[in-house]
Motif scaffolding. Structure first.
Motif, PDB file in Angstrom:
ATOM      1  N   ALA A   1      88.755 -25.054  30.916  1.00 45.50           N
ATOM      2  CA  ALA A   1      90.248 -25.528  31.064  1.00 45.50           C
ATOM      3  C   ALA A   1      90.141 -26.765  32.636  1.00 45.50           C
ATOM      4  O   ALA A   1      90.221 -26.182  33.404  1.00 45.50           O
ATOM      5  CB  ALA A   1      91.292 -24.866  30.606  1.00 45.50           C
ATOM      6  N   VAL A   2      90.321 -27.503  32.208  1.00 46.19           N
ATOM      7  CA  VAL A   2      90.425 -28.840  33.177  1.00 46.19           C
ATOM      8  C   VAL A   2      92.031 -29.352  33.170  1.00 46.19           C
ATOM      9  O   VAL A   2      92.462 -29.891  32.428  1.00 46.19           O
ATOM     10  CB  VAL A   2      89.839 -29.822  32.888  1.00 46.19           C
ATOM     11  CG1 VAL A   2      90.294 -30.629  34.475  1.00 46.19           C
ATOM     12  CG2 VAL A   2      88.549 -29.414  33.723  1.00 46.19           C
ATOM     13  N   GLY A   3      92.861 -29.861  34.970  1.00 48.23           N
ATOM     14  CA  GLY A   3      93.862 -30.121  34.527  1.00 48.23           C
ATOM     15  C   GLY A   3      94.004 -31.281  35.374  1.00 48.23           C
ATOM     16  O   GLY A   3      93.355 -31.451  36.396  1.00 48.23           O
ATOM     17  N   LEU A   4      94.509 -32.253  35.544  1.00 40.93           N
ATOM     18  CA  LEU A   4      94.723 -33.645  36.229  1.00 40.93           C
ATOM     19  C   LEU A   4      96.186 -33.798  36.750  1.00 40.93           C
ATOM     20  O   LEU A   4      96.909 -34.447  35.618  1.00 40.93           O
ATOM     21  CB  LEU A   4      93.931 -34.824  34.994  1.00 40.93           C
ATOM     22  CG  LEU A   4      92.378 -34.719  35.258  1.00 40.93           C
ATOM     23  CD1 LEU A   4      93.046 -35.764  33.833  1.00 40.93           C
ATOM     24  CD2 LEU A   4      91.793 -34.311  35.696  1.00 40.93           C
ATOM     25  N   ALA A   5      96.625 -34.341  38.277  1.00 39.83           N
ATOM     26  CA  ALA A   5      97.529 -34.487  38.617  1.00 39.83           C
ATOM     27  C   ALA A   5      97.556 -35.254  38.853  1.00 39.83           C
ATOM     28  O   ALA A   5      97.024 -36.147  39.446  1.00 39.83           O
ATOM     29  CB  ALA A   5      98.149 -32.976  39.805  1.00 39.83           C
ATOM     30  N   THR A   6      99.053 -36.138  38.623  1.00 42.88           N
ATOM     31  CA  THR A   6      99.777 -37.427  38.669  1.00 42.88           C
ATOM     32  C   THR A   6     100.948 -37.658  39.318  1.00 42.88           C
ATOM     33  O   THR A   6     101.158 -36.004  38.820  1.00 42.88           O
ATOM     34  CB  THR A   6     100.066 -38.321  36.929  1.00 42.88           C
ATOM     35  OG1 THR A   6     100.925 -37.639  36.544  1.00 42.88           O
ATOM     36  CG2 THR A   6      98.548 -37.954  36.854  1.00 42.88           C
ATOM     37  N   GLU A   7     101.464 -38.362  39.862  1.00 38.85           N
ATOM     38  CA  GLU A   7     102.908 -38.364  39.617  1.00 38.85           C
ATOM     39  C   GLU A   7     103.941 -39.537  38.958  1.00 38.85           C
ATOM     40  O   GLU A   7     104.643 -40.278  39.301  1.00 38.85           O
ATOM     41  CB  GLU A   7     103.280 -39.563  41.195  1.00 38.85           C
ATOM     42  CG  GLU A   7     102.438 -38.575  42.322  1.00 38.85           C
ATOM     43  CD  GLU A   7     100.979 -38.989  42.660  1.00 38.85           C
ATOM     44  OE1 GLU A   7     100.829 -40.238  42.390  1.00 38.85           O
ATOM     45  OE2 GLU A   7     100.869 -38.385  43.107  1.00 38.85           O
TER      46      GLU A   7
ATOM     47  N   ASP B   1     102.316 -34.526  34.729  1.00 39.32           N
ATOM     48  CA  ASP B   1     102.800 -35.663  35.429  1.00 39.32           C
ATOM     49  C   ASP B   1     104.057 -36.049  36.598  1.00 39.32           C
ATOM     50  O   ASP B   1     104.306 -36.511  37.514  1.00 39.32           O
ATOM     51  CB  ASP B   1     104.119 -35.953  34.089  1.00 39.32           C
ATOM     52  CG  ASP B   1     105.690 -34.794  34.323  1.00 39.32           C
ATOM     53  OD1 ASP B   1     105.299 -34.443  34.718  1.00 39.32           O
ATOM     54  OD2 ASP B   1     106.545 -35.966  33.328  1.00 39.32           O
ATOM     55  N   ASP B   2     103.657 -34.420  37.052  1.00 42.05           N
ATOM     56  CA  ASP B   2     104.040 -34.095  38.660  1.00 42.05           C
ATOM     57  C   ASP B   2     103.660 -32.885  39.070  1.00 42.05           C
ATOM     58  O   ASP B   2     102.808 -32.437  38.096  1.00 42.05           O
ATOM     59  CB  ASP B   2     105.100 -34.087  39.156  1.00 42.05           C
ATOM     60  CG  ASP B   2     106.256 -32.777  38.431  1.00 42.05           C
ATOM     61  OD1 ASP B   2     105.660 -31.845  37.707  1.00 42.05           O
ATOM     62  OD2 ASP B   2     107.108 -32.592  38.258  1.00 42.05           O
ATOM     63  N   PHE B   3     103.244 -32.406  40.120  1.00 40.88           N
ATOM     64  CA  PHE B   3     102.671 -30.952  40.495  1.00 40.88           C
ATOM     65  C   PHE B   3     102.761 -29.672  40.535  1.00 40.88           C
ATOM     66  O   PHE B   3     101.915 -29.051  39.742  1.00 40.88           O
ATOM     67  CB  PHE B   3     101.731 -31.915  41.959  1.00 40.88           C
ATOM     68  CG  PHE B   3     100.755 -32.769  42.850  1.00 40.88           C
ATOM     69  CD1 PHE B   3     100.180 -32.352  42.711  1.00 40.88           C
ATOM     70  CD2 PHE B   3     101.524 -34.261  42.534  1.00 40.88           C
ATOM     71  CE1 PHE B   3      99.048 -32.944  43.679  1.00 40.88           C
ATOM     72  CE2 PHE B   3      99.998 -35.002  42.337  1.00 40.88           C
ATOM     73  CZ  PHE B   3      99.062 -34.774  43.123  1.00 40.88           C
ATOM     74  N   THR B   4     104.369 -30.490  40.704  1.00 47.13           N
ATOM     75  CA  THR B   4     104.823 -28.379  40.560  1.00 47.13           C
ATOM     76  C   THR B   4     104.424 -28.006  38.693  1.00 47.13           C
ATOM     77  O   THR B   4     104.454 -27.129  38.686  1.00 47.13           O
ATOM     78  CB  THR B   4     106.824 -29.028  40.948  1.00 47.13           C
ATOM     79  OG1 THR B   4     107.100 -29.764  39.987  1.00 47.13           O
ATOM     80  CG2 THR B   4     107.200 -28.628  41.793  1.00 47.13           C
TER      81      THR B   4
END
Length: 443
Positions: free
Chosen positions: A50-56, A12-15
């Motif tokens: 494994a795959v990550g999706l970054a969002t704001e 839910d955020d980049f960090t």
């Protein structure tokens, strides 16, 4: 889509997303964090499991979260993951209006029909604890506080935490009817927790909250949840990077990267401290290997002043100095948090348009999210664990001058006082370029 993966995490955020990326990579997963939904070729090319999706999402209204999650849902279904991890901040700061965890989960439940929705409270490795459903976190004073009495989080400028009981906090966002499995029960059922969870699921319990007060609790929960979602329906877990810790087994300790070949280019670092937390303020004060460049309100309010500030930072970098551009905790920048982050992103872009660096560090979750997108990066891969909750990643970009740039993205509340100077040391020590999360398959 033709490319299945075992584990998908939506940050839910980049960090926070980069911290989960690091956790999975240290466990040997072949993992990459994407800024935009990837296609099958990008996943198949690297053999990712494994795959990550970054969002704001953490900074967005609930309605916007629902709309954007609707867009992501077809990709999630096509990848057929066994685990879907909705990665939230370890302090669970959110509200029905902003960063709503419930809004995101509602869409995921509708599209994925998960076998179980599990909320994992606490991340003991970051001194976040969940006991009897109530969240606790360490403060800048070194003491552990209930989250609604935390000296920082109770006064968060956007999502102040006024409720410590996660069942009540999340129910207000629409994530209701969470059955609590408290830490005494987790300890008592250490060898039989999976059987107990299976029995609860057969009895119709589909939403559960798990306490976590120490790493042993995470290991027990991970062993219990590891076999769920094997009937073609995924397991949906909400929580911090403790979810990845629980499900990934042994991790390499901070500072230990996986074997790889090659060496990276040494060079200068630019750090933007966009958080005004007490933790980040102490890190700015402790930095000794940077030229400090305090950002005044006029630097963000006036285009001419912003250009002059960017030019001054670029000149210092060109002269061989690392630059630490930082907000002042007591200044009034006269704009909302989102507006401030956008202005800081434009400022960083203006500096980098004038002077290329080998490494960029950003403090502040919302600020990191906007800056990374503003700079046009496509994806991140883990390279090295720098500190608790702080990783160094390698960025991929279509812009040659930014492709391969090292990024340190850190939340405002994490990291030791010396984290910025440690970043400089890491960037000026010969070490692998091949992202360590991509060097071998997960066993």
């Amino acid at each position: 889509m033709g490319a299945g993966v075992d584990y998908i995490f939506i940050g839910d955020d980049f960090t926070g997303a980069s911290d989960t990326l690091a956790t999975l990579a240290r466990a040997g997963r072949r993992v990459r964090l994407f800024l935009d939904p990837p296609d099958a070729a990008a996943i198949a090319e690297e053999g990712l499991d494994a795959v990550g999706l970054a969002t704001e999402f953490r900074a967005l209204p609930a309605e916007a979260i629902a709309v954007q999650m609707d867009v992501l849902a077809p990709l999630l279904k096509a990848l057929s993951p066994r685990i879907v991890h909705y990665k939230v901040c370890s302090t669970f700061d959110s509200s029905p209006e902003t960063g709503s965890i419930g809004a995101a989960v509602a869409v995921l439940e509708r599209h994925l029909d998960p076998a179980l929705v599990a909320v994992m409270g606490g991340q003991p490795s970051l001194e976040r604890y969940c006991a009897f459903g109530n969240l606790f976190a360490s403060g800048p004073d070194g003491q552990i506080h209930r989250i609604d009495r935390h000296p920082v989080m109770r006064n968060h400028p956007i999502t102040p935490m006024a409720e410590a009981d996660l069942r009540i906090h999340l129910a207000r966002q629409g994530l209701q009817d969470l059955l609590l499995l408290a830490w005494p029960e987790i300890e008592e059922r250490r060898a039989t927790l999976k059987t107990h969870v299976d029995e609860l699921m057969r009895a119709g319990k589909k939403r559960m909250l798990f306490d976590a007060c120490d790493q042993g609790h995470l290991e027990t929960i991970g062993a219990a949840l590891g076999g769920c979602g094997s009937d073609g329906r995924p397991l949906l877990i909400v929580g911090a990077s403790s979810v990845a810790e629980a499900l990934s087994g042994d991790l390499r300790p901070p500072g230990v990267a996986a074997p790889a070949q090659g060496s990276r280019t040494e060079g200068l670092c630019l750090v933007l401290a966009g958080s005004r937390s007490q933790v980040t303020a102490a890190q700015v004060k402790a930095a000794r290997r940077f030229k400090p460049m305090p950002i005044q309100p006029r630097h963000l309010a006036d285009k001419t002043a912003a250009g002059a500030f960017a030019a001054s930072c670029a000149a210092a970098l060109a002269a061989g100095e690392n630059v630490l551009a930082h907000l002042a905790p007591t200044e009034d920048y006269r704009c909302s948090g989102a507006e401030l982050s956008c202005k800081l992103a434009n400022l960083v872009a203006a500096i980098l348009d004038r002077q290329t660096v080998c490494a960029l560090g950003v403090a502040g979750g919302d600020t990191s999210s906007i800056i990374v997108r503003r700079l046009g990066f496509r994806s991140l891969a883990f390279e090295e664990q720098l500190d608790a909750g702080v990783a160094i990643c390698v960025a991929a970009s279509d812009m040659p001058q930014r492709d391969g740039m090292r990024l340190m993205l850190k939340g405002g509340q994490v990291g030791s006082d010396a984290v910025f100077d440690r970043f400089v040391s890491a960037m000026n020590t010969k070490s692998p370029t091949t992202p360590s999360g991509l060097w071998r398959h997960h066993p």
